[in-house]
Write a protein that holds these residues in place. Structure first.
Motif, PDB file in Angstrom:
ATOM      1  N   GLY A   1      23.397  37.007  48.194  1.00  9.65           N
ATOM      2  CA  GLY A   1      22.934  37.843  49.018  1.00  9.65           C
ATOM      3  C   GLY A   1      22.705  39.174  49.250  1.00  9.65           C
ATOM      4  O   GLY A   1      23.070  39.609  48.033  1.00  9.65           O
ATOM      5  N   ILE A   2      22.254  39.774  50.163  1.00 10.32           N
ATOM      6  CA  ILE A   2      22.078  41.351  49.912  1.00 10.32           C
ATOM      7  C   ILE A   2      23.391  42.432  50.280  1.00 10.32           C
ATOM      8  O   ILE A   2      23.274  43.407  50.477  1.00 10.32           O
ATOM      9  CB  ILE A   2      21.070  41.720  50.845  1.00 10.32           C
ATOM     10  N   TYR A   3      24.487  41.573  50.511  1.00  6.56           N
ATOM     11  CA  TYR A   3      25.614  42.440  50.832  1.00  6.56           C
ATOM     12  C   TYR A   3      26.787  42.150  49.518  1.00  6.56           C
ATOM     13  O   TYR A   3      26.972  41.362  48.976  1.00  6.56           O
ATOM     14  CB  TYR A   3      26.223  41.860  52.068  1.00  6.56           C
ATOM     15  N   HIS A   4      27.447  43.301  49.523  1.00  6.92           N
ATOM     16  CA  HIS A   4      28.528  43.435  48.339  1.00  6.92           C
ATOM     17  C   HIS A   4      29.451  42.133  48.307  1.00  6.92           C
ATOM     18  O   HIS A   4      30.000  42.088  49.586  1.00  6.92           O
ATOM     19  CB  HIS A   4      29.132  44.924  48.213  1.00  6.92           C
ATOM     20  N   HIS A   5      29.815  41.789  47.241  1.00  7.65           N
ATOM     21  CA  HIS A   5      30.420  40.550  47.408  1.00  7.65           C
ATOM     22  C   HIS A   5      32.021  40.752  47.774  1.00  7.65           C
ATOM     23  O   HIS A   5      32.622  39.759  48.212  1.00  7.65           O
ATOM     24  CB  HIS A   5      30.821  39.829  45.914  1.00  7.65           C
ATOM     25  N   TYR A   6      32.555  41.984  47.543  1.00  6.70           N
ATOM     26  CA  TYR A   6      33.696  42.256  48.066  1.00  6.70           C
ATOM     27  C   TYR A   6      33.895  43.329  49.352  1.00  6.70           C
ATOM     28  O   TYR A   6      34.283  43.087  50.300  1.00  6.70           O
ATOM     29  CB  TYR A   6      34.692  42.989  47.017  1.00  6.70           C
ATOM     30  N   GLY A   7      33.006  44.553  49.149  1.00  7.83           N
ATOM     31  CA  GLY A   7      33.137  45.469  50.185  1.00  7.83           C
ATOM     32  C   GLY A   7      32.326  44.907  51.486  1.00  7.83           C
ATOM     33  O   GLY A   7      32.370  45.395  52.666  1.00  7.83           O
ATOM     34  N   CYS A   8      31.306  43.968  51.296  1.00  9.57           N
ATOM     35  CA  CYS A   8      30.412  43.296  52.248  1.00  9.57           C
ATOM     36  C   CYS A   8      29.307  44.337  52.725  1.00  9.57           C
ATOM     37  O   CYS A   8      28.652  44.244  53.979  1.00  9.57           O
ATOM     38  CB  CYS A   8      31.174  42.958  53.507  1.00  9.57           C
ATOM     39  N   GLU A   9      29.316  45.684  52.457  1.00  9.37           N
ATOM     40  CA  GLU A   9      28.084  46.645  52.739  1.00  9.37           C
ATOM     41  C   GLU A   9      26.935  46.368  52.154  1.00  9.37           C
ATOM     42  O   GLU A   9      26.876  45.659  51.140  1.00  9.37           O
ATOM     43  CB  GLU A   9      28.748  48.067  52.188  1.00  9.37           C
ATOM     44  N   LYS A  10      25.788  46.512  52.791  1.00 11.36           N
ATOM     45  CA  LYS A  10      24.621  46.232  52.259  1.00 11.36           C
ATOM     46  C   LYS A  10      24.056  46.947  51.140  1.00 11.36           C
ATOM     47  O   LYS A  10      24.226  48.272  51.005  1.00 11.36           O
ATOM     48  CB  LYS A  10      23.476  46.213  53.538  1.00 11.36           C
ATOM     49  N   PHE A  11      23.419  46.452  50.141  1.00 16.62           N
ATOM     50  CA  PHE A  11      22.827  47.127  48.749  1.00 16.62           C
ATOM     51  C   PHE A  11      21.908  48.191  49.469  1.00 16.62           C
ATOM     52  O   PHE A  11      20.938  47.668  50.236  1.00 16.62           O
ATOM     53  CB  PHE A  11      22.363  46.294  47.830  1.00 16.62           C
ATOM     54  N   SER A  12      21.770  49.273  48.870  1.00 14.74           N
ATOM     55  CA  SER A  12      20.862  50.382  49.013  1.00 14.74           C
ATOM     56  C   SER A  12      19.958  50.048  47.756  1.00 14.74           C
ATOM     57  O   SER A  12      20.331  50.517  46.736  1.00 14.74           O
ATOM     58  CB  SER A  12      21.383  51.751  49.135  1.00 14.74           C
ATOM     59  N   PRO A  13      18.522  49.753  47.794  1.00 11.99           N
ATOM     60  CA  PRO A  13      17.791  49.621  46.810  1.00 11.99           C
ATOM     61  C   PRO A  13      17.339  50.942  46.268  1.00 11.99           C
ATOM     62  O   PRO A  13      17.146  51.891  46.849  1.00 11.99           O
ATOM     63  CB  PRO A  13      16.224  48.773  47.484  1.00 11.99           C
ATOM     64  N   GLU A  14      17.318  51.040  45.049  1.00  8.66           N
ATOM     65  CA  GLU A  14      16.874  52.129  44.292  1.00  8.66           C
ATOM     66  C   GLU A  14      15.531  52.339  43.896  1.00  8.66           C
ATOM     67  O   GLU A  14      15.162  53.214  43.098  1.00  8.66           O
ATOM     68  CB  GLU A  14      17.920  52.199  43.035  1.00  8.66           C
ATOM     69  N   PHE A  15      14.659  51.483  44.403  1.00 10.93           N
ATOM     70  CA  PHE A  15      13.098  51.451  44.278  1.00 10.93           C
ATOM     71  C   PHE A  15      12.592  51.614  45.641  1.00 10.93           C
ATOM     72  O   PHE A  15      13.366  51.547  46.446  1.00 10.93           O
ATOM     73  CB  PHE A  15      12.559  50.073  43.663  1.00 10.93           C
ATOM     74  N   SER A  16      11.657  52.286  45.648  1.00 14.88           N
ATOM     75  CA  SER A  16      11.099  52.715  46.919  1.00 14.88           C
ATOM     76  C   SER A  16      10.335  51.561  47.674  1.00 14.88           C
ATOM     77  O   SER A  16      10.072  50.565  47.172  1.00 14.88           O
ATOM     78  CB  SER A  16       9.732  53.700  46.658  1.00 14.88           C
ATOM     79  N   LYS A  17      10.203  51.649  49.128  1.00 19.68           N
ATOM     80  CA  LYS A  17       9.677  50.826  49.908  1.00 19.68           C
ATOM     81  C   LYS A  17       8.037  50.635  49.410  1.00 19.68           C
ATOM     82  O   LYS A  17       7.592  49.368  49.464  1.00 19.68           O
ATOM     83  CB  LYS A  17       9.426  51.476  51.405  1.00 19.68           C
ATOM     84  N   ASN A  18       7.121  51.611  49.045  1.00 17.26           N
ATOM     85  CA  ASN A  18       5.898  51.274  48.716  1.00 17.26           C
ATOM     86  C   ASN A  18       5.902  50.548  47.343  1.00 17.26           C
ATOM     87  O   ASN A  18       4.762  49.714  47.197  1.00 17.26           O
ATOM     88  CB  ASN A  18       5.405  52.881  48.536  1.00 17.26           C
ATOM     89  N   TYR A  19       6.851  50.810  46.390  1.00 13.85           N
ATOM     90  CA  TYR A  19       6.702  50.147  45.133  1.00 13.85           C
ATOM     91  C   TYR A  19       6.979  48.609  45.614  1.00 13.85           C
ATOM     92  O   TYR A  19       6.466  47.667  44.875  1.00 13.85           O
ATOM     93  CB  TYR A  19       7.993  50.658  44.160  1.00 13.85           C
ATOM     94  N   PHE A  20       7.959  48.309  46.437  1.00 16.09           N
ATOM     95  CA  PHE A  20       8.243  46.782  46.726  1.00 16.09           C
ATOM     96  C   PHE A  20       6.834  46.245  47.524  1.00 16.09           C
ATOM     97  O   PHE A  20       6.687  45.086  47.201  1.00 16.09           O
ATOM     98  CB  PHE A  20       9.557  46.915  47.714  1.00 16.09           C
ATOM     99  N   ILE A  21       6.393  47.103  48.241  1.00 15.18           N
ATOM    100  CA  ILE A  21       5.178  46.412  49.055  1.00 15.18           C
ATOM    101  C   ILE A  21       4.213  46.154  48.038  1.00 15.18           C
ATOM    102  O   ILE A  21       3.473  45.135  47.957  1.00 15.18           O
ATOM    103  CB  ILE A  21       4.558  47.426  50.142  1.00 15.18           C
ATOM    104  N   SER A  22       3.970  46.991  46.767  1.00 19.11           N
ATOM    105  CA  SER A  22       2.954  46.808  45.778  1.00 19.11           C
ATOM    106  C   SER A  22       3.308  45.617  45.113  1.00 19.11           C
ATOM    107  O   SER A  22       2.268  44.873  44.758  1.00 19.11           O
ATOM    108  CB  SER A  22       2.991  48.099  45.101  1.00 19.11           C
ATOM    109  N   LEU A  23       4.541  45.462  44.689  1.00 17.60           N
ATOM    110  CA  LEU A  23       5.185  44.028  44.014  1.00 17.60           C
ATOM    111  C   LEU A  23       4.676  42.723  45.087  1.00 17.60           C
ATOM    112  O   LEU A  23       4.160  41.932  44.384  1.00 17.60           O
ATOM    113  CB  LEU A  23       6.535  44.067  43.869  1.00 17.60           C
ATOM    114  N   VAL A  24       4.789  42.983  46.317  1.00 17.40           N
ATOM    115  CA  VAL A  24       4.516  41.740  47.145  1.00 17.40           C
ATOM    116  C   VAL A  24       2.971  41.510  47.185  1.00 17.40           C
ATOM    117  O   VAL A  24       2.524  40.350  46.905  1.00 17.40           O
ATOM    118  CB  VAL A  24       5.176  41.858  48.424  1.00 17.40           C
ATOM    119  N   ASN A  25       2.240  42.527  47.275  1.00 18.61           N
ATOM    120  CA  ASN A  25       0.765  42.435  47.384  1.00 18.61           C
ATOM    121  C   ASN A  25       0.124  41.753  45.870  1.00 18.61           C
ATOM    122  O   ASN A  25      -0.785  41.318  46.077  1.00 18.61           O
ATOM    123  CB  ASN A  25       0.114  43.927  47.755  1.00 18.61           C
ATOM    124  N   GLU A  26       1.122  42.313  44.985  1.00 22.97           N
ATOM    125  CA  GLU A  26       0.502  41.736  43.466  1.00 22.97           C
ATOM    126  C   GLU A  26       0.857  40.226  43.129  1.00 22.97           C
ATOM    127  O   GLU A  26       0.433  39.531  42.312  1.00 22.97           O
ATOM    128  CB  GLU A  26       1.029  42.597  42.652  1.00 22.97           C
TER     129      GLU A  26
END
Length: 445
Positions: free
Chosen positions: A87-112
């Motif tokens: 999942g999207i949470y660290h296996h030990y610390g349980c905090e959510k991962f911060s993506p190092e790619f931009s939201k616009n880049y991710f949207i473009s990936l989904v649209n493609e």
């Protein structure tokens, strides 16, 4: 292999070739039953985990990746972290991962990506997962145990839907380990994890492979254990799981053993609901001589332990300890795994019937081999003579430390004066021994 803060290790299967064809078939079908639980763990660890994982995988399959591109590399690392942590949470610390790619880049990936390969239509999909992935204030931690906060409302784990902590604590759980509590229109119900209930289709596959495994069991007790576990998966009945646990303790003759079910309560901030996990193992015959020597002398260790007399057990019961090689791990046991396990969790069963402890020798060997060239000893140990001594005896001492912890620290049970078995019929946290959190295990034959 390394990515983010993770180092992946390989483990070997010593002695596997010497097993009979029947034993290998038994391990194979138990392993298949273990692998089928993966999506259960993803769902338990976060409401949106499966939706996000399936989206990331659809994107990954849809294009060729240029690792020299920074955002592409960041996307691939994010996907690996999601796979690793269920999942999207660290296996030990349980905090959510911060993506190092931009939201616009991710949207473009989904649209493609071809919409037919995505779990939902693109517009609906993005409206759901974009805030979860990119807003650090939305569902920021999988398990929150901070004092003074509502631990249910502030934890992203997917065991409770629409409830607050006070409601969960007041509710009379008839299926404490294997259900989700849901509140709809002011009414709280238990959604039980069983065939015909939540995760029903997946559990059907687990049962199908358990049935196949039973045909290759080493003895009748193993068949009885599998039958009880299947009945538990069909009914969700807590008493059936208790009977399964009791019979599981009794099985000591076979070389192969397994764990499969809703066991761990670490993932619930209140320690009530259990995550799914599985492990298939076979005895490491040579290492078992060491664990058996310790368990045979458990009473001596208890009598000579440096604790107050009133806390010592007059009679140490049911210490069954083995060193094993793990052949397959899954669910909450994969890939960041324990190197020692003691079960069952229910204290009343431990007090009356004992428990089984295992030290997972091939995992320990993998960690030890990986640490030899890390430079840690040279950097932090006081002198070269001590380094040489650690290199000579450190691996053996590490194994003994884990054996002592599992066999004696958690492996023996006795009721305290005035405490009845019925008073102890509540789930407890499974004791696990962990190695450094930045390492995990994969296997090689």
């Amino acid at each position: 292999m390394r990515f983010a803060d993770i180092q992946m290790l390989r483990y070997n299967l010593p002695g596997f070739k010497e097993l009979s064809a029947r034993q290998k078939a038994y391990i194979y079908f138990l392993s298949e039953a273990t692998l089928w639980g993966r999506d259960i763990t993803f769902d338990q660890f976060g409401k949106y985990n499966l939706l996000i994982r399936k989206t990331l995988e659809a994107i990954y399959k849809s294009k060729k990746w240029d690792k020299n591109d920074a955002e592409s590399a960041a996307f691939l690392t994010y996907l690996k972290r999601v796979w690793f942590s269920n999942g999207i949470y660290h296996h030990y610390g349980c905090e959510k991962f911060s993506p190092e790619f931009s939201k616009n880049y991710f949207i473009s990936l989904v649209n493609e990506t071809d919409e037919t390969s995505l779990p939902l239509p693109k517009e609906q999909l993005l409206s759901i997962i974009l805030p979860v992935i990119f807003n650090p204030d939305i569902l920021p931690k999988r398990v929150n145990k901070a004092d003074g906060e509502d631990l249910v409302a502030t934890s992203a784990c997917n065991y409770y839907d629409g409830l607050v902590q006070a409601e969960v604590e007041k509710y009379p759980h008839s299926h404490p380990l294997n259900s989700t509590l849901c509140k709809k229109d002011g009414v709280i119900t238990e959604d039980v994890w069983r065939i015909g209930g939540k995760y029903g289709k997946t559990i059907e596959k687990i049962v199908e492979n358990l049935q196949k495994a039973s045909q290759y069991a080493e003895n009748e007790q193993q068949k009885k254990i599998i039958s009880l576990l299947i009945n538990y998966y069909k009914t969700g009945d807590a008493e059936t799981f208790d009977q399964y646990s009791i019979e599981w303790i009794k099985e000591t003759e076979g070389r192969i053993d397994f764990i499969n079910g809703f066991i761990e309560v670490y993932g619930d901030p209140l320690g009530i609901k259990a995550s799914w996990e599985g492990i298939v193992e076979y005895k490491d015959i040579e290492a078992c001589r060491r664990t058996q020597t310790i368990s045979d002398n458990a009473q001596w260790f208890e009598d000579h332990s440096p604790v107050a007399p009133q806390f010592k057990k007059k009679t140490v019961r049911g210490v069954i300890a083995n060193a094993v090689c793990a052949a397959m791990i899954g669910g909450d046991e994969y890939p960041s795994t324990a190197i020692g396990i003691n079960l069952p969790n229910a204290e009343w069963i431990r007090a009356q019937y004992g428990s089984k402890s295992v030290t997972i020798s091939n995992f320990m060997k993998a960690y030890d081999e990986a640490s030899k060239e890390s430079g840690f000893l040279e950097e932090f140990v006081c002198d070269s003579d001590t380094v040489a001594m650690i290199r000579k005896y450190g691996e053996q001492c590490d194994s003994l430390h884990t054996d002592l912890h599992e066999c004696l620290g958690h492996g023996s049970g006795q009721l305290l004066p005035g405490v009845s078995p019925e008073a102890l019929k509540a789930p407890l946290v499974l004791c696990r021994i962990w190695k450094p959190t930045r390492q995990a295990i994969t296997h090689t034959s």
